[in-house]
Motif scaffolding. Structure first.
Motif, PDB file in Angstrom:
ATOM      1  N   ILE A  75      -2.748  13.996 -11.954  1.00 39.04           N
ATOM      2  CA  ILE A  75      -3.508  13.740 -13.175  1.00 39.04           C
ATOM      3  C   ILE A  75      -4.112  12.340 -13.163  1.00 39.04           C
ATOM      4  O   ILE A  75      -5.242  12.133 -13.605  1.00 39.04           O
ATOM      5  CB  ILE A  75      -2.604  13.916 -14.413  1.00 39.04           C
ATOM      6  N   GLN A  76      -3.356  11.361 -12.640  1.00 37.88           N
ATOM      7  CA  GLN A  76      -3.802   9.968 -12.653  1.00 37.88           C
ATOM      8  C   GLN A  76      -3.669   9.347 -11.258  1.00 37.88           C
ATOM      9  O   GLN A  76      -2.914   8.396 -11.054  1.00 37.88           O
ATOM     10  CB  GLN A  76      -2.967   9.161 -13.652  1.00 37.88           C
ATOM     11  N   PRO A  77      -4.386   9.857 -10.272  1.00 39.93           N
ATOM     12  CA  PRO A  77      -4.221   9.342  -8.915  1.00 39.93           C
ATOM     13  C   PRO A  77      -4.613   7.886  -8.761  1.00 39.93           C
ATOM     14  O   PRO A  77      -4.001   7.131  -7.987  1.00 39.93           O
ATOM     15  CB  PRO A  77      -5.114  10.262  -8.070  1.00 39.93           C
ATOM     16  N   GLY A  78      -5.642   7.431  -9.493  1.00 43.16           N
ATOM     17  CA  GLY A  78      -6.076   6.049  -9.367  1.00 43.16           C
ATOM     18  C   GLY A  78      -5.055   5.066  -9.898  1.00 43.16           C
ATOM     19  O   GLY A  78      -4.823   4.009  -9.300  1.00 43.16           O
ATOM     20  N   LEU A  79      -4.446   5.400 -11.019  1.00 39.98           N
ATOM     21  CA  LEU A  79      -3.432   4.528 -11.607  1.00 39.98           C
ATOM     22  C   LEU A  79      -2.155   4.532 -10.781  1.00 39.98           C
ATOM     23  O   LEU A  79      -1.580   3.483 -10.484  1.00 39.98           O
ATOM     24  CB  LEU A  79      -3.137   4.960 -13.040  1.00 39.98           C
ATOM     25  N   LYS A 132     -14.081  -0.467  -9.161  1.00 43.12           N
ATOM     26  CA  LYS A 132     -13.765  -0.881 -10.527  1.00 43.12           C
ATOM     27  C   LYS A 132     -12.492  -0.216 -11.054  1.00 43.12           C
ATOM     28  O   LYS A 132     -11.690  -0.846 -11.741  1.00 43.12           O
ATOM     29  CB  LYS A 132     -14.949  -0.585 -11.452  1.00 43.12           C
ATOM     30  N   GLU A 133     -12.291   1.063 -10.731  1.00 41.91           N
ATOM     31  CA  GLU A 133     -11.081   1.741 -11.192  1.00 41.91           C
ATOM     32  C   GLU A 133      -9.853   1.151 -10.528  1.00 41.91           C
ATOM     33  O   GLU A 133      -8.822   0.940 -11.187  1.00 41.91           O
ATOM     34  CB  GLU A 133     -11.154   3.243 -10.909  1.00 41.91           C
ATOM     35  N   ALA A 134      -9.929   0.873  -9.226  1.00 38.71           N
ATOM     36  CA  ALA A 134      -8.791   0.295  -8.523  1.00 38.71           C
ATOM     37  C   ALA A 134      -8.431  -1.073  -9.089  1.00 38.71           C
ATOM     38  O   ALA A 134      -7.246  -1.407  -9.245  1.00 38.71           O
ATOM     39  CB  ALA A 134      -9.094   0.193  -7.031  1.00 38.71           C
ATOM     40  N   LEU A 135      -9.441  -1.883  -9.408  1.00 38.62           N
ATOM     41  CA  LEU A 135      -9.189  -3.210  -9.958  1.00 38.62           C
ATOM     42  C   LEU A 135      -8.591  -3.122 -11.364  1.00 38.62           C
ATOM     43  O   LEU A 135      -7.626  -3.827 -11.684  1.00 38.62           O
ATOM     44  CB  LEU A 135     -10.484  -4.017  -9.980  1.00 38.62           C
ATOM     45  N   ALA A 136      -9.142  -2.240 -12.195  1.00 38.21           N
ATOM     46  CA  ALA A 136      -8.621  -2.093 -13.557  1.00 38.21           C
ATOM     47  C   ALA A 136      -7.191  -1.553 -13.536  1.00 38.21           C
ATOM     48  O   ALA A 136      -6.333  -1.998 -14.301  1.00 38.21           O
ATOM     49  CB  ALA A 136      -9.523  -1.171 -14.372  1.00 38.21           C
ATOM     50  N   ALA A 138      -4.990  -1.908 -11.089  1.00 35.44           N
ATOM     51  CA  ALA A 138      -4.104  -2.944 -10.565  1.00 35.44           C
ATOM     52  C   ALA A 138      -3.779  -3.987 -11.624  1.00 35.44           C
ATOM     53  O   ALA A 138      -2.635  -4.450 -11.733  1.00 35.44           O
ATOM     54  CB  ALA A 138      -4.744  -3.603  -9.343  1.00 35.44           C
ATOM     55  N   ALA A 139      -4.774  -4.360 -12.436  1.00 40.34           N
ATOM     56  CA  ALA A 139      -4.533  -5.315 -13.511  1.00 40.34           C
ATOM     57  C   ALA A 139      -3.567  -4.744 -14.543  1.00 40.34           C
ATOM     58  O   ALA A 139      -2.645  -5.430 -15.012  1.00 40.34           O
ATOM     59  CB  ALA A 139      -5.852  -5.699 -14.178  1.00 40.34           C
ATOM     60  N   LEU A 140      -3.757  -3.481 -14.899  1.00 43.59           N
ATOM     61  CA  LEU A 140      -2.875  -2.823 -15.863  1.00 43.59           C
ATOM     62  C   LEU A 140      -1.440  -2.794 -15.346  1.00 43.59           C
ATOM     63  O   LEU A 140      -0.487  -3.134 -16.062  1.00 43.59           O
ATOM     64  CB  LEU A 140      -3.386  -1.407 -16.153  1.00 43.59           C
ATOM     65  N   VAL A 141      -1.268  -2.410 -14.078  1.00 43.97           N
ATOM     66  CA  VAL A 141       0.074  -2.299 -13.498  1.00 43.97           C
ATOM     67  C   VAL A 141       0.743  -3.668 -13.397  1.00 43.97           C
ATOM     68  O   VAL A 141       1.923  -3.826 -13.748  1.00 43.97           O
ATOM     69  CB  VAL A 141       0.009  -1.622 -12.118  1.00 43.97           C
ATOM     70  N   ALA A 142       0.016  -4.678 -12.935  1.00 48.33           N
ATOM     71  CA  ALA A 142       0.615  -6.004 -12.778  1.00 48.33           C
ATOM     72  C   ALA A 142       1.103  -6.551 -14.118  1.00 48.33           C
ATOM     73  O   ALA A 142       2.223  -7.067 -14.222  1.00 48.33           O
ATOM     74  CB  ALA A 142      -0.396  -6.959 -12.141  1.00 48.33           C
ATOM     75  N   ASP A 143       0.275  -6.433 -15.150  1.00 49.07           N
ATOM     76  CA  ASP A 143       0.678  -6.929 -16.467  1.00 49.07           C
ATOM     77  C   ASP A 143       1.818  -6.100 -17.046  1.00 49.07           C
ATOM     78  O   ASP A 143       2.756  -6.634 -17.649  1.00 49.07           O
ATOM     79  CB  ASP A 143      -0.507  -6.906 -17.425  1.00 49.07           C
ATOM     80  N   ALA A 144       1.746  -4.784 -16.878  1.00 44.50           N
ATOM     81  CA  ALA A 144       2.783  -3.913 -17.430  1.00 44.50           C
ATOM     82  C   ALA A 144       4.133  -4.184 -16.783  1.00 44.50           C
ATOM     83  O   ALA A 144       5.165  -4.211 -17.463  1.00 44.50           O
ATOM     84  CB  ALA A 144       2.396  -2.447 -17.262  1.00 44.50           C
ATOM     85  N   PHE A 210       3.904   2.221 -25.453  1.00 47.14           N
ATOM     86  CA  PHE A 210       2.696   1.411 -25.387  1.00 47.14           C
ATOM     87  C   PHE A 210       1.452   2.259 -25.129  1.00 47.14           C
ATOM     88  O   PHE A 210       1.511   3.325 -24.521  1.00 47.14           O
ATOM     89  CB  PHE A 210       2.818   0.359 -24.272  1.00 47.14           C
ATOM     90  N   THR A 211       0.329   1.758 -25.615  1.00 49.10           N
ATOM     91  CA  THR A 211      -0.965   2.338 -25.289  1.00 49.10           C
ATOM     92  C   THR A 211      -1.438   1.772 -23.950  1.00 49.10           C
ATOM     93  O   THR A 211      -0.892   0.791 -23.440  1.00 49.10           O
ATOM     94  CB  THR A 211      -1.995   2.028 -26.381  1.00 49.10           C
ATOM     95  N   MET A 212      -2.472   2.401 -23.386  1.00 49.68           N
ATOM     96  CA  MET A 212      -2.995   1.975 -22.085  1.00 49.68           C
ATOM     97  C   MET A 212      -4.524   2.001 -22.137  1.00 49.68           C
ATOM     98  O   MET A 212      -5.179   2.841 -21.532  1.00 49.68           O
ATOM     99  CB  MET A 212      -2.479   2.888 -20.970  1.00 49.68           C
ATOM    100  N   GLU A 213      -5.091   1.063 -22.877  1.00 48.55           N
ATOM    101  CA  GLU A 213      -6.528   1.073 -23.141  1.00 48.55           C
ATOM    102  C   GLU A 213      -7.340   0.359 -22.064  1.00 48.55           C
ATOM    103  O   GLU A 213      -8.567   0.337 -22.138  1.00 48.55           O
ATOM    104  CB  GLU A 213      -6.798   0.438 -24.504  1.00 48.55           C
ATOM    105  N   GLY A 214      -6.675  -0.212 -21.075  1.00 40.68           N
ATOM    106  CA  GLY A 214      -7.372  -1.000 -20.077  1.00 40.68           C
ATOM    107  C   GLY A 214      -7.972  -0.225 -18.925  1.00 40.68           C
ATOM    108  O   GLY A 214      -8.543  -0.823 -18.008  1.00 40.68           O
ATOM    109  N   LEU A 215      -7.871   1.100 -18.954  1.00 41.20           N
ATOM    110  CA  LEU A 215      -8.392   1.940 -17.881  1.00 41.20           C
ATOM    111  C   LEU A 215      -9.086   3.132 -18.526  1.00 41.20           C
ATOM    112  O   LEU A 215      -8.518   3.772 -19.422  1.00 41.20           O
ATOM    113  CB  LEU A 215      -7.237   2.400 -16.980  1.00 41.20           C
ATOM    114  N   ASP A 216     -10.285   3.445 -18.104  1.00 35.86           N
ATOM    115  CA  ASP A 216     -11.046   4.524 -18.740  1.00 35.86           C
ATOM    116  C   ASP A 216     -10.269   5.832 -18.762  1.00 35.86           C
ATOM    117  O   ASP A 216     -10.292   6.563 -19.757  1.00 35.86           O
ATOM    118  CB  ASP A 216     -12.375   4.725 -18.015  1.00 35.86           C
TER     119      ASP A 216
END
Length: 292
Positions: A75-79, A132-136, A138-144, A210-216
């Motif tokens: 469902i979410q391979p990029g994330l 762009k998806e990979a960068l977004a 990665a940022a979400l995962v690092a902060d989370a 938590f919500t996850m609004e940082g990735l489309d």
């Protein structure tokens, strides 16, 4: 069938299976303020986890290993990025400038992430990514992951609002609940909302929703992580096992089960040690192994 349609098909197929489950999201905050009782509870939780000792940590060195559940990878391979995110060595500078470096390893090789206030960089097998998806993601995962590890400390600053919410049990333990709103949120999100479930007896943080609004691809989704098997290291009580599930759009869908395998602090790391496409020698030394 395009990947996006596959995801929608899988979600539609599975929703009836979870029809009997409560689908609890995150309520809206009542305003832009910090309630005094909520701030007091958050401080109690931070102190219970070892706030004074945490404030003496300059660099935090952690390793993890875990397993992804199969459906969420589709469902979410990029994330999820399961080909690269099986085990990781992670380094964080907690004093200014705040900086996180992650070296992930998986069946497809290595993934190096550098996350700071200015943005995020990603290297797959030493090759920089501009996706762009990979960068977004990665940022979400690092902060989370910094949020999951540092728990109540993460929320001591930079909340748009903080207030009490409806109490809820976590694994049979009564918890008082805080509702936090942060702007920006984690990752590249403009804003995210969080529920913090704090043990009524010992004030340890038991769960974050938590919500996850940082990735489309995750906008509108809600997930939660439970914390287990706490250990005291360097004067701080840390969770060493983590379990993540989805709350929306598929209630109670298992996502990720992982363990902290190592932790040490204050190696004397500098920004240069973790801000390149590979860790320096002092940063690359594996985190001190934990006894489980």
């Amino acid at each position: 069938m395009p990947v996006s349609l596959v995801r929608l098909f899988l979600i539609a197929l599975l929703l009836p299976l979870f029809g009997g489950c409560a689908s609890r999201g995150i309520p809206l905050a009542s305003g832009q303020f910090e309630d005094l009782s909520a701030r007091s509870l958050l401080k109690k939780s931070a102190e219970a986890h070892g706030l004074a000792a945490f404030q003496q940590i300059n660099d935090l060195n952690v390793s993890y290993s875990g397993e992804w559940y199969g459906l969420v990878s589709r469902i979410q391979p990029g994330l999820i990025d399961a080909g690269f995110r099986r085990a990781s060595q992670e380094r964080t500078l907690l004093k200014a400038p705040l900086l996180t470096g992650q070296n992930h390893q998986g069946p497809q090789g290595s993934k190096q992430v550098i996350r700071n206030a200015g943005g995020v960089q990603v290297f797959y097998n030493d090759v920089p990514s501009a996706d762009k998806e990979a960068l977004a993601a990665a940022a979400l995962v690092a902060d989370a992951y910094r949020m999951f590890l540092t728990g109540p400390f993460y929320f001591l600053d930079n909340n748009l609002s903080l207030e009490m919410a409806e109490s809820e049990d976590v694994e049979g333990r009564a918890c008082d609940t805080l509702l936090a709103v942060r702007r920006p949120g984690h990752g590249l999100s403009a804003e995210d909302r969080y529920l913090l479930f704090i043990d009524r007896e010992n004030h340890l943080l038991r769960r974050i929703r938590f919500t996850m609004e940082g990735l489309d691809s995750t906008k509108g989704a809600v997930a939660e992580v439970d914390f287990f098997d706490h250990q005291t290291i360097a004067g701080v009580i840390w969770p060493t096992r983590f379990f993540e599930r989805l709350r929306k759009p598929i209630p109670n869908l298992p996502v990720h089960d992982w363990r902290m395998t190592g932790l040490d602090v204050n190696r004397g790391l500098s920004e240069a040690d973790i801000s390149g496409q590979a860790f320096s020698a002092i940063a690359a030394t594996p985190a001190r192994a934990l006894a489980h």
